[in-house]
Design an enzyme around this catalytic site. Structure first.
Site, PDB file in Angstrom:
ATOM      1  CD  GLU A  42      30.412 -23.762  36.424  1.00  0.00           C
ATOM      2  OE1 GLU A  42      29.768 -24.482  37.219  1.00  0.00           O
ATOM      3  OE2 GLU A  42      30.896 -24.181  35.352  1.00  0.00           O
ATOM      4  CG  ASP A  72      25.713 -28.211  34.221  1.00  0.00           C
ATOM      5  OD1 ASP A  72      25.723 -28.966  33.238  1.00  0.00           O
ATOM      6  OD2 ASP A  72      26.426 -27.187  34.284  1.00  0.00           O
ATOM      7  CG  HIS A 105      26.209 -26.633  30.534  1.00  0.00           C
ATOM      8  ND1 HIS A 105      27.323 -27.168  31.138  1.00  0.00           N
ATOM      9  CD2 HIS A 105      26.583 -26.407  29.239  1.00  0.00           C
ATOM     10  CE1 HIS A 105      28.311 -27.252  30.263  1.00  0.00           C
ATOM     11  NE2 HIS A 105      27.889 -26.808  29.107  1.00  0.00           N
ATOM     12  CG  HIS A 123      27.508 -23.791  33.818  1.00  0.00           C
ATOM     13  ND1 HIS A 123      27.849 -24.605  32.762  1.00  0.00           N
ATOM     14  CD2 HIS A 123      27.535 -22.519  33.330  1.00  0.00           C
ATOM     15  CE1 HIS A 123      28.076 -23.862  31.681  1.00  0.00           C
ATOM     16  NE2 HIS A 123      27.891 -22.597  32.007  1.00  0.00           N
ATOM     17  CE1 TYR A 124      26.173 -30.734  37.965  1.00  0.00           C
ATOM     18  CE2 TYR A 124      23.832 -30.373  38.299  1.00  0.00           C
ATOM     19  CZ  TYR A 124      24.874 -31.170  37.876  1.00  0.00           C
ATOM     20  OH  TYR A 124      24.619 -32.411  37.356  1.00  0.00           O
ATOM     21  CB  THR A 125      30.936 -26.315  40.756  1.00  0.00           C
ATOM     22  OG1 THR A 125      30.405 -26.800  42.001  1.00  0.00           O
ATOM     23  CG2 THR A 125      30.825 -24.796  40.704  1.00  0.00           C
TER      24      THR A 125
END
Length: 232
Positions: free
Chosen positions: A90, A138, A128, A25-27
């Site tokens: 993340e 993401d 994701h 993921h990215y945040t």
């Protein structure tokens, strides 16, 4: 790497499941500190196992043996409840900027360790957006899946590096399903999620290059229902 597991947002993995996938993921938040605070806030009801900063700092937020709340609704290879089946990572990034070199170096080291601990094949490393097409984007178009694939940490087909690669478009969607993309979403969402990962920036109708890449993915890394997921 920090000690302890500060996030309270986790539970038992359901049905005796153990990790068989990793979801990246990215945040999408303003800062590392803001992301960490949210991932550890019981009111937010979200978490992940690992958070990696732009400086390469790796923080353990939830024990890998526990079910962190990171994936949400979606599926991969016909399997649902990815929270019970996966480890969530993340990356501190809002989604529109390149990922820092030290961050990606740290990700490589972390992924290698996770895969060794849980015997997760490269085919089990997904984004994701792969498991939730149309709902999630993401780790996004700036994430370097090619570098991850070249390191043997995730699938990367040779056709993605060959501008001359082509195949009949008619088999494209079946190959995307065989690779693992969810059957419960529309074909155009499967195509968009696939392109986000393997052909970022490409738009328009499906073409022979899409089909060639998808055919190689389905052949080398099948994860669809009933398929054997290879260890390469």
């Amino acid at each position: 790497m920090t000690a302890g597991f500060p996030s309270p947002n986790h539970g038992e993995r359901r049905g005796g499941l153990v990790p068989s996938h990793v979801v990246i993921h990215y945040t999408a938040m303003e800062s590392h500190a803001a992301a960490r605070a949210r991932l550890c806030d019981p009111a937010a009801e979200v978490s992940c196992h690992w958070l990696i900063g732009t400086d390469g700092r790796v923080e353990a937020l939830v024990d890998e043996r526990r079910r962190a709340w990171h994936a949400g609704a979606g599926s991969w290879g016909g399997l649902s409840d990815l929270n019970s089946r996966s480890i969530g990572i993340e990356l501190d990034n809002r989604g529109e900027r390149p990922f820092a070199a030290r961050q990606i170096d740290a990700l490589h080291g972390l992924l290698a360790g996770i895969r060794a601990r849980w015997a997760i094949p490269a085919a089990g490393v997904i984004g994701h957006s792969d498991m939730a097409p149309g709902r999630k984007a993401d780790p996004g178009p700036r994430f370097d899946w090619r570098r991850l694939g070249r390191a043997g940490l995730a699938p990367w087909p040779s056709a993605a590096d060959d501008p001359a690669a082509t195949a009949p478009v008619g088999g494209l969607d079946a190959d995307l399903l065989a690779f693992g993309y969810p059957a419960e979403v529309a074909p155009d969402l499967r195509l968009a999620a696939f392109r986000l990962r393997f052909r970022p920036g490409v738009a328009g109708p499906a073409d022979g290059r899409d089909a060639a890449i998808a055919a190689e993915l389905a052949r080398r890394w099948p994860a669809g229902p009933g398929a054997h997921v290879p260890g390469a």
